[in-house]
Scaffold this motif. Structure first.
Motif, PDB file in Angstrom:
ATOM      1  N   LYS A 268      15.393  45.934 -40.756  1.00 28.92           N
ATOM      2  CA  LYS A 268      15.558  46.297 -39.339  1.00 28.92           C
ATOM      3  C   LYS A 268      16.813  47.131 -39.140  1.00 28.92           C
ATOM      4  O   LYS A 268      16.822  48.107 -38.378  1.00 28.92           O
ATOM      5  CB  LYS A 268      15.646  45.035 -38.474  1.00 28.92           C
ATOM      6  CG  LYS A 268      14.359  44.247 -38.341  1.00 28.92           C
ATOM      7  CD  LYS A 268      14.591  43.040 -37.446  1.00 28.92           C
ATOM      8  CE  LYS A 268      13.369  42.158 -37.340  1.00 28.92           C
ATOM      9  NZ  LYS A 268      13.631  40.959 -36.509  1.00 28.92           N
ATOM     10  N   GLN A 269      17.890  46.747 -39.816  1.00 32.67           N
ATOM     11  CA  GLN A 269      19.150  47.480 -39.690  1.00 32.67           C
ATOM     12  C   GLN A 269      19.017  48.901 -40.227  1.00 32.67           C
ATOM     13  O   GLN A 269      19.561  49.844 -39.648  1.00 32.67           O
ATOM     14  CB  GLN A 269      20.258  46.728 -40.430  1.00 32.67           C
ATOM     15  CG  GLN A 269      20.587  45.372 -39.832  1.00 32.67           C
ATOM     16  CD  GLN A 269      21.505  44.550 -40.726  1.00 32.67           C
ATOM     17  OE1 GLN A 269      22.019  45.041 -41.726  1.00 32.67           O
ATOM     18  NE2 GLN A 269      21.685  43.275 -40.379  1.00 32.67           N
ATOM     19  N   VAL A 270      18.292  49.055 -41.324  1.00 33.20           N
ATOM     20  CA  VAL A 270      18.092  50.385 -41.901  1.00 33.20           C
ATOM     21  C   VAL A 270      17.352  51.281 -40.909  1.00 33.20           C
ATOM     22  O   VAL A 270      17.732  52.446 -40.701  1.00 33.20           O
ATOM     23  CB  VAL A 270      17.324  50.291 -43.231  1.00 33.20           C
ATOM     24  CG1 VAL A 270      16.860  51.678 -43.695  1.00 33.20           C
ATOM     25  CG2 VAL A 270      18.200  49.651 -44.302  1.00 33.20           C
ATOM     26  N   LEU A 271      16.313  50.750 -40.274  1.00 34.58           N
ATOM     27  CA  LEU A 271      15.574  51.556 -39.297  1.00 34.58           C
ATOM     28  C   LEU A 271      16.449  51.946 -38.117  1.00 34.58           C
ATOM     29  O   LEU A 271      16.387  53.084 -37.636  1.00 34.58           O
ATOM     30  CB  LEU A 271      14.341  50.789 -38.825  1.00 34.58           C
ATOM     31  CG  LEU A 271      13.034  51.099 -39.561  1.00 34.58           C
ATOM     32  CD1 LEU A 271      13.128  50.756 -41.038  1.00 34.58           C
ATOM     33  CD2 LEU A 271      11.852  50.376 -38.915  1.00 34.58           C
ATOM     34  N   ALA A 272      17.271  51.005 -37.646  1.00 36.95           N
ATOM     35  CA  ALA A 272      18.159  51.297 -36.521  1.00 36.95           C
ATOM     36  C   ALA A 272      19.213  52.325 -36.905  1.00 36.95           C
ATOM     37  O   ALA A 272      19.519  53.248 -36.120  1.00 36.95           O
ATOM     38  CB  ALA A 272      18.818  50.012 -36.036  1.00 36.95           C
ATOM     39  N   LYS A 273      19.779  52.192 -38.109  1.00 40.93           N
ATOM     40  CA  LYS A 273      20.781  53.156 -38.558  1.00 40.93           C
ATOM     41  C   LYS A 273      20.168  54.533 -38.779  1.00 40.93           C
ATOM     42  O   LYS A 273      20.797  55.551 -38.493  1.00 40.93           O
ATOM     43  CB  LYS A 273      21.439  52.655 -39.847  1.00 40.93           C
ATOM     44  CG  LYS A 273      22.378  51.473 -39.643  1.00 40.93           C
ATOM     45  CD  LYS A 273      23.580  51.861 -38.810  1.00 40.93           C
ATOM     46  CE  LYS A 273      24.541  50.694 -38.648  1.00 40.93           C
ATOM     47  NZ  LYS A 273      25.702  51.048 -37.785  1.00 40.93           N
ATOM     48  N   ALA A 274      18.969  54.562 -39.286  1.00 42.82           N
ATOM     49  CA  ALA A 274      18.285  55.842 -39.462  1.00 42.82           C
ATOM     50  C   ALA A 274      18.115  56.548 -38.120  1.00 42.82           C
ATOM     51  O   ALA A 274      18.338  57.773 -38.020  1.00 42.82           O
ATOM     52  CB  ALA A 274      16.927  55.624 -40.119  1.00 42.82           C
ATOM     53  N   ARG A 275      17.760  55.786 -37.105  1.00 40.17           N
ATOM     54  CA  ARG A 275      17.622  56.380 -35.770  1.00 40.17           C
ATOM     55  C   ARG A 275      18.954  56.954 -35.288  1.00 40.17           C
ATOM     56  O   ARG A 275      19.002  58.042 -34.695  1.00 40.17           O
ATOM     57  CB  ARG A 275      17.100  55.322 -34.795  1.00 40.17           C
ATOM     58  CG  ARG A 275      16.812  55.862 -33.403  1.00 40.17           C
ATOM     59  CD  ARG A 275      16.161  54.812 -32.535  1.00 40.17           C
ATOM     60  NE  ARG A 275      17.065  53.727 -32.191  1.00 40.17           N
ATOM     61  CZ  ARG A 275      16.896  52.465 -32.562  1.00 40.17           C
ATOM     62  NH1 ARG A 275      15.863  52.127 -33.330  1.00 40.17           N
ATOM     63  NH2 ARG A 275      17.751  51.526 -32.186  1.00 40.17           N
ATOM     64  N   GLU A 276      20.043  56.245 -35.557  1.00 37.21           N
ATOM     65  CA  GLU A 276      21.365  56.759 -35.181  1.00 37.21           C
ATOM     66  C   GLU A 276      21.676  58.073 -35.884  1.00 37.21           C
ATOM     67  O   GLU A 276      22.393  58.930 -35.351  1.00 37.21           O
ATOM     68  CB  GLU A 276      22.444  55.723 -35.517  1.00 37.21           C
ATOM     69  CG  GLU A 276      22.388  54.465 -34.660  1.00 37.21           C
ATOM     70  CD  GLU A 276      23.422  53.435 -35.093  1.00 37.21           C
ATOM     71  OE1 GLU A 276      24.310  53.785 -35.913  1.00 37.21           O
ATOM     72  OE2 GLU A 276      23.340  52.283 -34.617  1.00 37.21           O
ATOM     73  N   HIS A 277      21.126  58.236 -37.090  1.00 41.90           N
ATOM     74  CA  HIS A 277      21.336  59.474 -37.846  1.00 41.90           C
ATOM     75  C   HIS A 277      20.251  60.515 -37.564  1.00 41.90           C
ATOM     76  O   HIS A 277      20.163  61.527 -38.266  1.00 41.90           O
ATOM     77  CB  HIS A 277      21.388  59.159 -39.345  1.00 41.90           C
ATOM     78  CG  HIS A 277      22.646  58.469 -39.777  1.00 41.90           C
ATOM     79  ND1 HIS A 277      23.855  59.116 -39.910  1.00 41.90           N
ATOM     80  CD2 HIS A 277      22.894  57.172 -40.094  1.00 41.90           C
ATOM     81  CE1 HIS A 277      24.780  58.259 -40.311  1.00 41.90           C
ATOM     82  NE2 HIS A 277      24.228  57.069 -40.421  1.00 41.90           N
ATOM     83  N   GLY A 278      19.409  60.254 -36.559  1.00 40.23           N
ATOM     84  CA  GLY A 278      18.422  61.244 -36.152  1.00 40.23           C
ATOM     85  C   GLY A 278      17.128  61.219 -36.932  1.00 40.23           C
ATOM     86  O   GLY A 278      16.473  62.254 -37.076  1.00 40.23           O
TER      87      GLY A 278
END
Length: 425
Positions: free
Chosen positions: A376-386
């Motif tokens: 879940k954290q990876v998906l959220a961080k990916a979104r932060e990186h566009g």
């Protein structure tokens, strides 16, 4: 100004919570493999509308075909006043589908409808009720396709009882400790303990499990199922809803095995974002239901059929089947380099044919204990990186990559860099 937060508040007030949303990012526009939200932020799209956009967002040839059809008519209902685009699309799919002998095609609207109708056709053709599917498989959210789906959460919770005469066998995957031999023994156990083979209408399988974790069905299994079906007069249904139309480096994923099924369910990328699904099958099997037994008011909508004809042109003209293999090779190479690093989240089991690639986030390097929270954290961080990503899998720790096959090398590299940054966060 409309914001993601304001739309999220409206969504929570107006839309039931049962409609899950992966990202609180509200689309304002999209082109090819890029998406912009209501606040103007740009994202690289590695979700593709859950494998719907093999030809990308708003491919010009698809849009032009739909606009031309809109100028003629948008709906008549094929069962009332039929139209040429439906027939032309059926002819093209009949010609390219890996079906033995003459084929016929019916069009519907959703992937679940395609699977439901494949079962109806199989039951009509065999006069039998039973269906065998696989654990981890996903076939839809209607009542019958929920029963066929091999995953309780979130698909079956609170919705029991399920329709009868649907049985599940384990799906082979080495990290789970399940072999092809285990799966075949389980089917033989079903024949002994639950339903005799003479009452089984069909075995349904995804050539690569989608929601189950992007797990390819071993060629050995598919070949054994074909032999088993022939031995007992059972029909083989292949669910190509997520795998079809070039995604796996073949037009249909089952082609990797050389196996020819009796019925193929298709949807998603068939029409480039317009709602369309279908069942392609052996002509004699497809003709089993009585007139009026198949169809639907919106089934085979003329706009969607026009879009699908354009999609098939684009796949051929732009060599997207070959492009899927090139994209997959680039993604897999990058993932193996990431997996070798010690300063990123541990990942394992990089897999998938063509551009249907996935990996699992695990708790320890070299191990296989799933880490759903880190995923879940990876998906959220990916979104932060566009970057827009999706997860899947029975343990909720699989990250799946479904970038449009029309993506440029530059945008693909940008998305992979964002993924690497998300894993390192």
């Amino acid at each position: 100004m409309t914001t993601n937060a304001s739309l999220q508040a409206r969504r929570e007030a107006a839309v039931p919570r049962g409609v899950g949303v992966a990202h609180p990012v509200f689309a304002a526009r999209a082109e090819n493999s890029e998406l912009w939200d209501e606040e103007g932020r740009r994202y690289v799209d590695f979700a593709g509308g859950i494998a719907v956009l093999n030809t990308g967002h708003r491919h010009p040839k698809v849009i032009a075909a739909v606009e031309a059809q809109m100028a003629r008519f948008t709906h008549t209902c094929f069962q009332v006043s039929p139209y040429e685009p439906y027939i032309a699309l059926a002819e093209r799919l009949n010609a390219i589908a890996p079906i033995e002998g003459p084929a016929k095609t019916i069009f519907l609207t959703t992937g679940a409808e395609a699977l439901e109708n494949a079962v109806k056709i199989a039951r009509a053709a065999t006069g039998r009720p039973g269906i065998i599917t696989f654990a981890g498989g996903y076939h839809g959210r209607t009542l019958l396709t929920m029963a066929m789906t091999g995953k309780v959460l979130p698909y079956k919770k609170h919705f029991a009882p399920m329709p009868a005469e649907v049985y599940h066998a384990p799906f082979p995957f080495e990290p789970f400790g399940v072999t092809v031999a285990d799966s075949l023994r389980a089917i033989e156990t079903i024949f002994r303990a639950d339903i005799e083979p003479s009452r089984v209408a069909a075995i349904a399988i995804e050539p690569v499990q989608g929601e189950g974790g992007f797990i390819p069905a071993p060629t050995e299994l598919l070949q054994a199922l074909r032999k088993l079906c022939d031995q007992h007069g059972i029909l083989l249904i292949v669910d190509e809803v997520q795998t079809g139309f070039g995604r796996t480096g073949r037009m249909f994923a089952v082609e990797h095995s050389g196996v020819k099924p009796d019925l193929i369910a298709v949807a998603k990328s068939l029409a480039g974002g317009f709602p369309l699904s279908g069942v392609i099958g052996r002509a004699a099997v497809m003709d089993a239901p009585e007139p009026g037994g198949l169809g639907g008011t919106y089934a085979g909508n003329p706009l969607a059929c026009a879009a699908a004809l354009a999609v098939l042109d684009v796949i051929e003209e732009e060599k997207l089947v070959d492009r899927a293999n090139a994209i997959g090779a680039a993604i897999t190479s990058r993932l193996h380099k990431i997996a070798a690093r010690n300063d990123v989240a541990p990942i394992a089991a990089i897999r998938g044919p063509g551009a249907m690639i996935a990996f699992d986030v695990v708790k320890e390097r070299g191990g296989y204990e799933p880490d759903a929270e880190r995923t879940k954290q990876v998906l959220a961080k990916a979104r932060e990186h566009g970057l827009i990503l999706l997860s899947c899998g029975v343990n909720y720790n699989t990250v799946r990559l479904l970038v449009p096959l029309t993506v440029s090398d530059a945008v693909l590299d940008e998305g992979l860099l964002a993924l690497e940054q998300a894993l390192a966060a």
